[in-house]
Design a protein around this motif. Structure first.
Motif: not given
Length: 258
Positions: A162-165, A177-179, A184-185, A196-197
């Motif tokens: 979803i990040m590329p969107h 965006i935090h999962d 995962i950030y 990603l962090v």
């Protein structure tokens, strides 16, 4: 007949490394199995080997999949590996074995009569659908420092899908965006590339502090959402079908219910 169980890390790199090493064993593929994490029920006459992720092996497997099966099949395999299901490594490994034995390798994902290909298709579809839902339902909220922040709790590890969107649509924004399930950030600096962090397992982290403007507009939007509906036309069943309950705990308009 001796069986070989390759224990791999629960990641794309870990599983691809296991698949590469499986071919190095030079054993019949029916005797080789990919396991995610530790195997609890040890079997007699079985050999257990731990395989650590290797970048070069991962690249070689990814290149082979893309070249022989096509980019769509590679995407499906990556989505399947985002699943939390324990059998995903075995399913992907045996799917690749099946594909390399096919005359027309580009038709691999259409071979749904094969149980492993069908399993990969199922896992990929579930992860793809969940990623699609998050693209629509994800809500950003502004922090005190001006960064846009969003929480998600997906069943599949879909943050990289979803990040590329959002990076494409918000290139000038600093956002995160935090999962919170996997801690995962995904960070996107303005005009930069996202990355990603990974936080520590079980680490809760500090509670985000939202800006005064965010609190004001969140209240206005929530009030608007709950007053605009026509009571006589309310259909909770249809709304739940279109918007599953598990997504609402992360959506601004439903926060007062949780």
């Amino acid at each position: 007949m001796e069986e070989y169980y390759l224990i791999c890390e629960d990641s794309l790199e870990g599983i691809f490394t296991g698949i590469y090493d499986a071919y190095l064993l030079k054993k019949p593929h029916e005797q080789i199995h990919i396991c995610i994490g530790e195997e609890r029920n040890l079997r007699l006459f079985a050999v257990y080997e731990r395989h650590e992720p290797d970048e070069q092996k991962t690249v070689k497997v990814a290149r082979t999949i893309t070249r022989d099966f096509g980019s769509e099949a590679y995407l499906s395999i990556c989505r399947a590996l985002a699943s939390p299901e324990a059998d995903k490594g075995e399913a992907v490994y045996k799917t690749i074995v099946t594909g390399l034995g096919m005359k027309n390798k580009k038709e691999l994902m259409g071979n749904l009569a094969d149980p492993y290909v069908h399993r990969v298709f199922e896992l990929a579809r579930f992860a793809g659908n969940e990623a699609h839902y998050h693209v629509e339902f994800l809500r950003f909220r502004e922090l005190e420092n001006g960064i846009l922040y969003a929480r998600i709790g997906p069943k599949n590890n879909i943050i990289t899908f979803i990040m590329p969107h959002f990076a494409d649509r918000l290139p000038l924004e600093n956002f995160v965006i935090h999962d919170e399930i996997r801690n995962i950030y995904a960070l996107h600096p303005a005009k930069g590339d996202w990355y990603l962090v990974y936080g520590e397992d079980g680490e809760a982290g500090d509670k985000p502090c939202y800006s005064g403007g965010e609190k004001k507009y969140s209240e206005l939007f929530t009030h608007f959402f709950h007053t605009i509906a026509i009571k006589e036309r309310r259909n909770d069943g249809l709304q739940t079908n279109m918007l599953p309950l598990r997504y609402r705990r992360y959506m601004t308009e439903f926060l007062q219910e949780y």
